[in-house]
Design a protein around this motif. Structure first.
Motif, short mmCIF file in Angstrom:
data_model
loop_
_atom_site.label_atom_id
_atom_site.label_comp_id
_atom_site.label_asym_id
_atom_site.label_seq_id
_atom_site.Cartn_x
_atom_site.Cartn_y
_atom_site.Cartn_z
N ASP A 29 -23.97 16.54 -34.17
CA ASP A 29 -23.92 17.81 -34.90
C ASP A 29 -25.19 18.62 -34.67
O ASP A 29 -25.14 19.83 -34.40
N LYS A 30 -26.34 17.95 -34.77
CA LYS A 30 -27.62 18.64 -34.56
C LYS A 30 -27.74 19.12 -33.11
O LYS A 30 -28.22 20.23 -32.86
N LEU A 31 -27.31 18.28 -32.19
CA LEU A 31 -27.37 18.66 -30.78
C LEU A 31 -26.48 19.86 -30.49
O LEU A 31 -26.86 20.79 -29.77
N LEU A 32 -25.28 19.86 -31.07
CA LEU A 32 -24.33 20.95 -30.80
C LEU A 32 -24.70 22.24 -31.53
O LEU A 32 -24.26 23.32 -31.12
N GLU A 33 -25.50 22.16 -32.59
CA GLU A 33 -26.02 23.39 -33.21
C GLU A 33 -26.93 24.12 -32.23
O GLU A 33 -26.89 25.34 -32.14
N LYS A 34 -27.73 23.35 -31.49
CA LYS A 34 -28.65 23.95 -30.52
C LYS A 34 -27.93 24.38 -29.24
O LYS A 34 -28.26 25.39 -28.65
N GLU A 35 -26.96 23.56 -28.81
CA GLU A 35 -26.25 23.82 -27.55
C GLU A 35 -24.74 23.73 -27.77
O GLU A 35 -24.13 22.72 -27.46
#
Length: 154
Positions: free
Chosen positions: A90-96
């Motif tokens: 989730d954190k990764l996909l918020e950025k990318e």
């Protein structure tokens, strides 16, 4: 897909053509006045009675390497720490948000957690980014199958 660029140049070499292997696959007789020798995949010689040319094709650049999720995500899968893996993704996909492989991995995490509707949603997002992604397509089908079995049980 980008087409190769071609360069036609007058060939100034006085080299003997005896070292060129002539087979039916490598030589084209265009007319009685022109022969084409294929040297390799990207180069050929065009020989006429008066002029010799070398035609060189520049191959298209290779596709960029596919970006993959960090090793931590794989470690979460190995340790079966599903919630931590989903939080990390989730954190990764918020950025990318266009990170295709992360959407596929998120679908895999949801599938393992038996959250099939969420898995289908994650696979759909990966397929929107790349409709040819076989892992996303197969994962979505597995999730749809399991969701159908689950609904039949109820």
């Amino acid at each position: 897909m980008q087409q190769p660029a071609a360069v036609l140049e007058k060939w100034q070499s006085n080299a003997d053509y005896g070292d060129i292997t002539i087979t039916s696959r490598r030589v084209w007789l265009i007319s009685q006045t022109c022969i084409i020798f294929f040297i390799d995949r990207w180069t050929c010689l065009i020989i006429t009675k008066r002029v010799k040319f070398r035609l060189t094709f520049t191959p298209p650049p290779p596709p960029p390497p596919k970006k993959q999720v960090p090793q931590e995500v794989i470690d979460f899968l190995r340790k079966v720490e599903i919630d931590k893996g989903i939080d990390y993704l989730d954190k990764l996909l918020e950025k990318e948000p266009d990170f295709e492989d992360a959407w596929v991995k998120k679908g895999e995490f949801y599938f393992i957690a038996q959250r099939y509707e969420d898995a289908i949603s994650a696979y759909d997002k990966a397929l929107r980014l790349n409709a040819d992604n076989h892992r996303a397509r197969e994962g979505k089908q597995r999730a749809l199958d399991e969701l159908g079995k689950e609904k039949n049980r109820k």
